[in-house]
Scaffold this active site. Sequence first.
Site, PDB file in Angstrom:
ATOM      1  CB  SER A   1      34.878  41.303  35.477  1.00  0.00           C
ATOM      2  OG  SER A   1      34.173  42.468  35.841  1.00  0.00           O
TER       3      SER A   1
ATOM      4  CB  CYS B   1      36.848  46.275  43.119  1.00  0.00           C
ATOM      5  SG  CYS B   1      37.621  47.599  42.156  1.00  0.00           S
TER       6      CYS B   1
ATOM      7  CE  LYS C   1      38.207  39.572  39.349  1.00  0.00           C
ATOM      8  NZ  LYS C   1      38.053  40.333  38.095  1.00  0.00           N
TER       9      LYS C   1
ATOM     10  CB  ILE D   1      43.869  36.799  42.583  1.00  0.00           C
ATOM     11  CG1 ILE D   1      45.005  37.130  41.644  1.00  0.00           C
ATOM     12  CG2 ILE D   1      44.121  35.592  43.454  1.00  0.00           C
ATOM     13  CD1 ILE D   1      46.363  37.419  42.294  1.00  0.00           C
TER      14      ILE D   1
ATOM     15  CB  THR E   1      44.197  44.377  40.668  1.00  0.00           C
ATOM     16  OG1 THR E   1      43.202  45.104  41.421  1.00  0.00           O
ATOM     17  CG2 THR E   1      43.737  44.270  39.224  1.00  0.00           C
TER      18      THR E   1
ATOM     19  N   GLY F   1      48.428  42.222  35.212  1.00  0.00           N
ATOM     20  CA  GLY F   1      49.354  41.898  34.150  1.00  0.00           C
ATOM     21  C   GLY F   1      50.398  40.875  34.567  1.00  0.00           C
TER      22      GLY F   1
ATOM     23  N   GLY G   1      47.495  37.922  34.720  1.00  0.00           N
ATOM     24  CA  GLY G   1      48.676  37.923  33.867  1.00  0.00           C
ATOM     25  C   GLY G   1      48.703  36.876  32.782  1.00  0.00           C
TER      26      GLY G   1
ATOM     27  N   GLY H   1      42.695  38.997  30.985  1.00  0.00           N
ATOM     28  CA  GLY H   1      42.360  40.361  31.379  1.00  0.00           C
ATOM     29  C   GLY H   1      43.208  41.412  30.705  1.00  0.00           C
TER      30      GLY H   1
END
Length: 319
Positions: free
Chosen positions: A33, A143, A177, A203, A205, A229, A257, A278
């Site tokens: 997402s 988020c 999430k 997970i 960010t 990342g 990542g 992602g």
Amino acid sequence: MNVAPNETDVPSKEPLASAIGTVQIANPVLLASGTAGYGTELSPYLNLGAVGAVVVKSLAVFGWEGNKSPRMHETPSGMINSIGLQGPGIAHWIEEILPNLLATGAKVVLSIWGRTLDDYYAAAEMCASLPVGIVAVEINVSCPNVEDRGQVFAHSPESTHAVLRATDTIDLPRWAKLSPNVTDLVEIATAAYEGGADALTLINTLMGMVISTKSRTPILGAGGGGLSGPAIRPIAVRSVFDVHRALPDIPIIGVGGIASAQHAIEFMMAGASAIQVGTANFANPKISETIINDLKNWCKDNEITNLKEIVGSAHQDKP
């Protein structure tokens, strides 16, 4: 929903055929997402019907403009973003965007978010009669890029549980999430499961910030943002490992990542039934196709008849 996981119906002749609880997918590689748009944005580069599923960018019951720009910034080992959950709203997406996405043959996971429990209640009501082709709903409670971090429900087991209870009218599997920005992720994961989650996406960010030494101000328009990342991969792997060890019966979708088949295998050995790609999509929109092909070759080279064999294999104390 929170039914007992059913991962025994995976066709044994297909080494990549996978299951996330009751959701059967052709392979364990999903698009995460927030990185693959709301519909067919990646279709010029990638056959969306060939990935396990497409998880669309999180949507609320209302349209939302998101945070002010700049919203993204490259870091030495990934990127930091503060998009702020921009979106057209669930109703507009279902009517105007979803049909074209389903026409690609993709399996779709709808991701929803809200600022209040009432928002989640309303979103759940809008999910009462979703079209065939939507296989699950990911409940984004984590988020970090909203204007008030007090609204991040996944920072508390009580509020995480409350959000899952607020969405229990959804008759599709629900994936919670969760955020890594907590003291005890296992406690949060347990609350999500007890609230009715059928699977966990681990997970989201990590909260971060980049400051311009020239202007002496944060580079992102909203100040802070979410780091993603390669830099977060070891944290994500540890999160999957710890939660699987504590809650071995709930399926986990690993994300953070991932940019190669080896990364995907690492997550699965930690306990993930599937993974999401992602940030790597921004560098190479075809990366998921490469990962899928390399997973097939790895299975062949290692005489793996189905990737389910390796899920959780890093837990040496398993029978």
